[in-house]
Design a protein around this motif. Structure first.
Motif, mmCIF file in Angstrom:
data_model
loop_
_atom_site.group_PDB
_atom_site.id
_atom_site.type_symbol
_atom_site.label_atom_id
_atom_site.label_comp_id
_atom_site.label_asym_id
_atom_site.label_seq_id
_atom_site.Cartn_x
_atom_site.Cartn_y
_atom_site.Cartn_z
ATOM 1 N N LEU A 1 3.969 104.298 17.796
ATOM 2 C CA LEU A 1 2.507 104.320 17.914
ATOM 3 C C LEU A 1 1.912 102.920 17.823
ATOM 4 O O LEU A 1 0.993 102.584 18.572
ATOM 5 C CB LEU A 1 1.898 105.227 16.846
ATOM 6 C CG LEU A 1 2.195 106.716 17.042
ATOM 7 C CD1 LEU A 1 1.730 107.499 15.826
ATOM 8 C CD2 LEU A 1 1.555 107.233 18.312
ATOM 9 N N THR B 1 4.464 106.793 22.110
ATOM 10 C CA THR B 1 4.244 108.111 21.543
ATOM 11 C C THR B 1 5.581 108.644 21.043
ATOM 12 O O THR B 1 6.576 107.932 21.055
ATOM 13 C CB THR B 1 3.592 109.046 22.583
ATOM 14 O OG1 THR B 1 3.223 110.263 21.958
ATOM 15 C CG2 THR B 1 4.506 109.327 23.752
ATOM 16 N N ALA C 1 -0.494 110.322 18.463
ATOM 17 C CA ALA C 1 0.439 110.379 19.578
ATOM 18 C C ALA C 1 -0.095 111.230 20.717
ATOM 19 O O ALA C 1 0.140 110.946 21.884
ATOM 20 C CB ALA C 1 1.788 110.907 19.099
#
Length: 97
Positions: A67, A72, A89
């Motif tokens: 992140l 993600t 995310a």
């Protein structure tokens, strides 16, 4: 990533890299902005409560790194994600529910 895995002392069995095409149509897209690469780690984990807790902490540290790097985490491999990591995310999570 390397430093986190080394500091953890985990037994890294292997790593797979996968190309992920951007997808702006899906609410929970793994690559919502642009084509990306997925980095999948294969770990040897102790089958105990302590082993699971250690593995969970490692996954959380790697997810936070992803992140911070504008990446993600892949939900299929997610384990007990903190709600704030999940929302960061996947910002479209609220629309899904």
């Amino acid at each position: 990533m390397r430093q986190i895995v080394q500091d953890d002392g985990t037994n890294l069995l292997g790593v797979t890299l996968r190309y992920v095409k951007a997808n702006t149509d899906t609410t929970l897209s793994y690559a919502p902005r642009e084509d990306a690469f997925a980095v999948i780690f294969y770990f040897n984990e102790l089958r105990s409560a302590e082993g699971r807790a250690k593995g969970d902490e490692l996954v959380k540290r790697l997810n936070r790194l992803a992140l911070r790097s504008e990446g993600t985490c892949y939900l299929t491999y997610a384990r007990d994600l903190d709600a704030d990591i999940l929302r960061r995310a996947y910002p479209g999570m609220g629309r899904l529910f």
